[in-house]
Motif scaffolding. Structure first.
Motif, PDB file in Angstrom:
ATOM      1  N   CYS A  22      -2.759  -3.039  -2.912  1.00 36.17           N
ATOM      2  CA  CYS A  22      -2.839  -4.143  -3.870  1.00 36.17           C
ATOM      3  C   CYS A  22      -3.644  -5.267  -3.218  1.00 36.17           C
ATOM      4  O   CYS A  22      -3.258  -5.802  -2.188  1.00 36.17           O
ATOM      5  N   THR A  23      -4.777  -5.620  -3.826  1.00 32.92           N
ATOM      6  CA  THR A  23      -5.668  -6.631  -3.251  1.00 32.92           C
ATOM      7  C   THR A  23      -5.484  -8.006  -3.869  1.00 32.92           C
ATOM      8  O   THR A  23      -6.205  -8.937  -3.522  1.00 32.92           O
ATOM      9  N   THR A  24      -4.524  -8.143  -4.776  1.00 32.38           N
ATOM     10  CA  THR A  24      -4.286  -9.441  -5.400  1.00 32.38           C
ATOM     11  C   THR A  24      -3.627 -10.378  -4.391  1.00 32.38           C
ATOM     12  O   THR A  24      -2.585 -10.047  -3.828  1.00 32.38           O
ATOM     13  N   PRO A  25      -4.217 -11.566  -4.147  1.00 29.30           N
ATOM     14  CA  PRO A  25      -3.632 -12.475  -3.156  1.00 29.30           C
ATOM     15  C   PRO A  25      -2.423 -13.220  -3.707  1.00 29.30           C
ATOM     16  O   PRO A  25      -2.190 -13.278  -4.913  1.00 29.30           O
ATOM     17  N   GLY A  53      -4.225  12.723  -5.795  1.00 30.11           N
ATOM     18  CA  GLY A  53      -3.470  13.338  -4.718  1.00 30.11           C
ATOM     19  C   GLY A  53      -4.177  13.215  -3.378  1.00 30.11           C
ATOM     20  O   GLY A  53      -5.371  13.507  -3.272  1.00 30.11           O
ATOM     21  N   GLY A  54      -3.453  12.758  -2.351  1.00 31.97           N
ATOM     22  CA  GLY A  54      -4.032  12.618  -1.024  1.00 31.97           C
ATOM     23  C   GLY A  54      -4.722  11.293  -0.782  1.00 31.97           C
ATOM     24  O   GLY A  54      -5.246  11.056   0.295  1.00 31.97           O
ATOM     25  N   LYS A  55      -4.690  10.396  -1.781  1.00 33.99           N
ATOM     26  CA  LYS A  55      -5.354   9.107  -1.626  1.00 33.99           C
ATOM     27  C   LYS A  55      -4.339   8.015  -1.290  1.00 33.99           C
ATOM     28  O   LYS A  55      -3.143   8.159  -1.531  1.00 33.99           O
ATOM     29  N   GLU A  76      -8.640   1.759  -3.753  1.00 36.84           N
ATOM     30  CA  GLU A  76      -8.511   2.941  -2.902  1.00 36.84           C
ATOM     31  C   GLU A  76      -8.992   2.609  -1.497  1.00 36.84           C
ATOM     32  O   GLU A  76     -10.060   2.018  -1.323  1.00 36.84           O
ATOM     33  N   ILE A  77      -8.196   2.973  -0.484  1.00 39.36           N
ATOM     34  CA  ILE A  77      -8.584   2.684   0.896  1.00 39.36           C
ATOM     35  C   ILE A  77      -8.738   3.942   1.744  1.00 39.36           C
ATOM     36  O   ILE A  77      -9.225   3.879   2.861  1.00 39.36           O
ATOM     37  N   SER A  78      -8.298   5.092   1.235  1.00 35.49           N
ATOM     38  CA  SER A  78      -8.416   6.328   2.006  1.00 35.49           C
ATOM     39  C   SER A  78      -8.308   7.516   1.066  1.00 35.49           C
ATOM     40  O   SER A  78      -7.591   7.453   0.058  1.00 35.49           O
ATOM     41  N   ASP A  79      -9.052   8.560   1.378  1.00 33.08           N
ATOM     42  CA  ASP A  79      -9.007   9.772   0.564  1.00 33.08           C
ATOM     43  C   ASP A  79      -8.860  10.973   1.490  1.00 33.08           C
ATOM     44  O   ASP A  79      -9.785  11.328   2.212  1.00 33.08           O
ATOM     45  N   ALA A  84       0.849  -1.186   0.000  1.00 35.15           N
ATOM     46  CA  ALA A  84       0.000   0.000   0.000  1.00 35.15           C
ATOM     47  C   ALA A  84       0.885   1.236   0.000  1.00 35.15           C
ATOM     48  O   ALA A  84       2.032   1.195   0.448  1.00 35.15           O
ATOM     49  N   CYS A  85       0.348   2.337  -0.522  1.00 36.00           N
ATOM     50  CA  CYS A  85       1.140   3.563  -0.564  1.00 36.00           C
ATOM     51  C   CYS A  85       0.228   4.787  -0.564  1.00 36.00           C
ATOM     52  O   CYS A  85      -0.955   4.700  -0.896  1.00 36.00           O
TER      53      CYS A  85
END
Length: 733
Positions: free
Chosen positions: A143-146, A137-139, A160-163, A127-128
C-alpha cells in the motif's frame, strides 16, 4: 515489473537494417530506454519512502472490482481461486478505492477487513504475498498511500513490488515430479519406519528420498510443495523431520547442523540443544528464542524475576528473533551489570531525542562530571549519548549497551544528567525506582530524518528493547512512558499545522512501538520545548511558527504532549544557536521537573497567556501554567528588554495604534496599553517573544525574547534559578 528495462533495451538495440545494423535511433534511446529507466527509478524511490509492514500472506488478490457484500463468500472464485471461509484476500482494484485492503472471507454475507489491517497504523505501508491466482499468484503488493489514512474514507493504492510467479511455477513443476511415487505406494511397509501409518505417504509426501540403512525419510517434498530434510540415522538422537522439524540441515552422517523445530523454534548443532522461549513475547507477531550450547538453559526473563544466568555459555545467549516471519540470529549479553542500589526494584526509562540541543552539541566543557544520583540515576556504559563516537544515523552498537552505570557527563553536557537528577528528587519517581536516561539526538536533522522508519528512530526502539531485557535479567519492573523531543530549528519555516502534525505523529508512533517492550496500554508522554534561537540562522525570517506549534500541540493534547517552556532565557555559545554547558544542564533540569510533576499526577502546563481581553485601548492578559502557586513578574535583569517587554500589537483595519506601556496590574495579569482605541479592526493580535532581528544570536540579551516569568523558587543542582518564563505566543483577540 521484473524485465521492463531489459525489454526496453532489446527493443531499441535490436539488429538494424543491413545499411545501419548498429545505430538505433536516438529518439528511441531517449524515449524508450530513458523513459523506462526513469519510470522504474521513480517507482523504486516511491517504495523506498514507505515504511513496510508485512502482513500474513493472502490466498488470492483481485483483478477487478469485487462486490464486497456478496462476491467474496465461501465458494466464490477470485482470480481463479475458490475461496473458503476464513481465507485472507487482497482487494486492490475497487472502483471505490477506499474499499481496497485485506479482507477475510465469510461463510456468507459481507466480508470484513482483516483484524491486522483495519486501522490507520496497520494500513500505512502494509504489504503481503499472494499465494495463488492466475494473474496475481506469487506476487507481492504494498500500500503506497501515505499517512494520514482514515479507514473506509481514504483511497488506498496498491503497487506490485515483486513477482515470483515464474519461480513458483518452476517449483510446482518440480514438486509434481514423483519418480518414487508408484514404488512407494507398492512398497510402503518395507520402506517406511514401522511406526508410520499407511495413510501418511498419500496424505503427506509427494516425493521422498529414503535412507539406505533403515528406509527412513531423508528428504522429500510434502503435499504443500515444501522441501523437507531429516536426519539420516536414528543413532544421532535427532528426531525425524516428519514428526518434529519444519526443515533442517544435516551432515552426511546425519548430525544436525541447524534447523527449525515445530515447537522449539531454531536449534543448532551443539549436541542436545535446549531452547527456551523468553517469558515475554515482545509483540503479538514477534517471539524471541534463546539458545545455548549446554543442556540446561535458564530463561532470560521479561516478566518473572529471574536474575540467574546459569547454563548460558560465557556471558552471551545466542538466540533467534522472529518478527513477522523474518528470522534473524542475534546475541545478547546476559551479564547485565548495573550500578543500581540493592533497594531498587524498578527501572524508569526516559528518551532524549531531537536535534543537537538534545545531544549537548557544543556544550563544553561539561559541568555534571560526577554521578548526579549514585545508584538511582543511570545511563548505558558509554555515556548519556548512547551512540558514542558514531554518527546517529548508524545502528547503535551492542557494546554501547552492555551495562548500566551512574549517570554523569564526560565529553559534553547533554541535558540527560540534570534531567535524571530532577526525576529522582523527592516527589519524583518512587524511592525504590531508578531513572535510566538515554540521549538519541541527531544534530542538524529535520523531522523527516527522525520520524519512524529512520535509523535514529530505530535506535530508540532497540535501546528500549535492550533496557527491557536488562531489567528482566536483574529482576526489575520496567516502564518507558516519557520522551523529551528537543527539536525544531531545522523545520523553522514550517506552518503551525505542519509541525504540530509532526509532533502528534511522533507521539502516536512512539506509543505503538514502545508498548511492544513495556506491555503497557497507556500512551507515551511527549515533552517538547519551544525553539528560541531561529534568528541565528542567517537570513531566515524574523519570525517562526514552530514555537507556536510546539505550544499549540500541548494545548490541544493536554497530558499527552507537554510543552516545558521556551529557551530564550538560556545563554548560547558563540554561534548563537547551541547552548553553553550550564544552559544545557538547566534545560535538562527544566525537562526533569516537568516530567517529575507529570508522573506525580499533575500534568505540566507551561506559563502562557490563557486569555486576552481588549477594552478600548487596554488589553488585559491573564496567565496560566508554570508554578501556579506564585504570581508573575516583569524581569528585565535576567533577560534584557527587547522593547515593550517582548509584546507586539498587530491589527488589520481600524485606527492604527502602537503599544504605549506594559504594566503588571493584577495577580497573574498584565495590561498592555495602546496609544489609543483602535476601533474595530477586522483582525487584532498580541504577540509575545514573536519577532526578532534576523542574523542575531539567540539568548537572553540578543535573541527573540520577553520579560515575563513566574516566581518559582525552584533551583537546579547548581543553584541556578528555575523560574518559568512565558512562552512564545501569538494570541488572537
Amino acid at each position: 515489473m521484473a524485465n521492463e528495462i531489459k525489454t526496453a533495451f532489446d527493443a531499441v538495440f535490436a539488429d538494424g537494417s543491413s545499411t545501419s545494423p548498429y545505430m538505433p535511433p536516438k529518439p528511441d534511446i531517449r524515449n524508450i530506454v530513458g523513459g523506462t529507466i526513469q519510470d522504474q527509478f521513480d517507482r523504486a524511490l516511491s517504495l523506498a519512502a514507505v515504511s513496510t509492514q508485512w502482513k500474513a500472506p493472502v490466498l488470492a488478490a483481485s483483478t477487478a472490482d469485487v462486490a464486497i457484500a456478496t462476491g467474496m463468500e465461501n465458494g466464490d472464485a477470485l482470480d481463479g481461486v475458490t475461496l473458503a471461509t476464513g481465507d485472507r484476500v487482497l482487494l486492490k482494484n475497487q472502483a471505490v478505492a477506499s474499499q481496497n485492503g485485506i479482507y477475510v472471507v465469510p461463510a456468507s454475507g459481507s466480508a470484513l477487513r482483516a483484524a491486522d489491517a483495519n486501522e490507520e497504523t496497520e494500513i500505512v505501508g502494509m504489504a503481503c504475498f499472494v499465494r495463488a491466482g492466475i494473474a496475481n499468484g506469487g506476487k507481492q503488493f504494498i500500500c503506497t498511500t501515505p499517512a494520514p489514512i482514515v479507514t473506509g474514507t481514504t483511497s488506498l493504492t496498491f503497487q506490485e513490488i515483486s513477482d515470483q510467479s515464474d519461480l513458483n511455477a518452476t517449483l510446482a513443476e518440480k514438486a509434481d515430479e514423483v519418480p518414487f511415487a508408484d514404488l512407494l505406494r507398492q512398497s510402503r511397509e518395507n520402506l517406511l519406519p514401522a511406526a508410520t501409518s499407511e495413510g501418511m505417504m498419500d496424505d503427506y509426501w509427494q516425493t521422498v528420498l529414503l535412507g539406505a540403512a533403515d528406509g527412513s525419510v531423508t528428504a522429500g517434498i510434502d503435499r504443500d510443495g515444501v522441501l523437507r530434510v531429516a536426519a539420516m540415522l536414528e543413532t544421532t538422537g535427532v528426531p525425524a523431520l516428519l514428526d518434529d522439524y519444519l526443515w533442517s540441515v544435516v551432515t552426511e552422517n546425519g548430525d544436525l547442523v541447524f534447523g527449525y523445530h515445530f515447537e522449539l523454534g531454531w536449534v543448532d548443532s551443539f549436541g542436545a540443544v535446549d531452547v527456551q522461549i523468553f517469558d515475554r513475547l515482545v509483540a503479538t507477531i514477534s517471539r524471541v528464542y534463546a539458545l545455548s550450547n549446554g543442556t540446561d538453559v535458564t530463561p532470560i526473563t521479561f516478566g518473572e524475576n529471574n536474575a540467574s544466568a546459569v547454563g548460558v555459555v560465557g556471558t552471551e545467549a545466542r538466540y533467534v528473533e522472529d518478527v513477522a516471519g523474518v528470522l534473524t540470529a542475534k546475541i545478547e549479553d546476559v551479564t547485565a551489570r548495573t550500578s543500581l542500589l540493592s533497594s531498587v526494584s524498578g527501572l524508569i526509562y526516559h528518551v532524549l531525542y531531537g536535534q543537537s540541543l538534545s545531544d549537548g552539541s557544543s556544550s563544553t566543557p561539561p559541568v555534571s562530571t560526577t554521578a548526579v544520583r549514585p545508584g538511582r540515576a543511570v545511563m548505558f556504559n558509554v555515556g548519556p549519548a548512547v551512540r558514542g563516537t558514531l554518527n546517529a544515523d548508524q545502528p547503535t552498537p551492542a557494546e554501547n549497551r552492555l551495562s548500566l552505570v551512574d549517570l554523569k557527563e564526560s565529553s559534553r553536557e547533554t541535558p540527560a544528567s540534570q534531567l535524571g537528577y530532577e526525576l529522582t528528587k523527592v516527589g519524583g519517581i518512587a524511592v525504590d525506582e531508578a531513572a535510566l536516561v538515554v540521549a538519541h539526538g541527531r544534530g542538524g536533522t529535520p523531522y523527516s530524518g527522525l520520524r519512524k522508519g529512520t535509523q535514529p528512530y530505530a535506535n530508540i526502539i532497540t535501546s528500549i528493547r535492550r533496557a527491557r531485557i536488562m531489567a528482566g535479567l536483574n529482576g526489575l519492573d520496567f516502564a518507558a512512558s516519557t520522551v523529551s523531543f528537543i527539536h525544531g530549528e531545522n523545520n523553522l519555516s514550517d506552518s503551525v499545522a505542519t509541525y504540530k502534525g509532526y509532533l502528534e505523529e511522533l507521539q502516536t508512533d512512539l506509543t505503538v512501538d514502545i508498548s511492544v517492550y513495556t506491555g503497557a496500554a497507556g500512551v507515551v508522554l511527549l515533552f517538547v520545548d519551544q525553539i528560541s534561537n531561529w534568528t541565528a540562522y542567517g537570513a531566515m525570517p524574523a519570525t517562526s511558527d514552530v514555537p507556536l506549534a510546539q505550544l499549540q500541540a500541548a494545548l490541544d493534547n493536554p497530558g499527552i504532549i507537554l510543552c516545558v517552556g521556551p529557551k530564550y532565557f538560556l545563554e548560547t555559545v558563540a554561534d548563537g544557536v547551541h547552548l553553553t554547558a550550564a544552559s544545557s544542564a538547566r534545560l535538562g533540569a527544566y525537562h526533569g521537573r516537568a516530567i517529575r510533576q507529570t508522573l506525580a499526577g499533575a500534568p505540566w502546563v507551561p506559563l502562557h497567556i490563557a486569555s486576552a481581553v481588549r477594552t478600548g485601548a487596554n488589553i488585559v492578559l491573564t496567565y496560566a501554567g508554570g508554578d501556579g502557586a506564585t504570581d508573575i513578574s516583569i524581569d528585565t535583569t535576567l533577560v534584557s528588554n527587547p522593547g515593550n517587554n517582548g509584546f507586539e500589537w498587530f491589527q488589520t483595519g481600524g485606527v492604527p495604534r502602537t503599544i504605549s506601556s506594559v504594566t503588571k496590574t493584577g495577580t497573574r495579569q498584565i495590561t498592555v496599553a495602546l496609544s489609543g482605541d483602535p476601533g474595530s479592526p477586522s483582525s487584532q493580535q498580541i504577540g509575545y517573544a514573536r519577532t526578532g532581528m534576523s542574523g542575531t544570536n539567540g539568548g537572553p540579551i540578543t535573541g527573540v525574547r520577553g520579560n515575563v516569568r513566574d516566581n518559582s523558587a525552584d533551583t537546579t543542582a547548581y543553584g541556578a534559578p528555575m523560574h518559568n518564563w512565558a512562552c512564545h505566543q501569538l494570541v488572537t483577540i
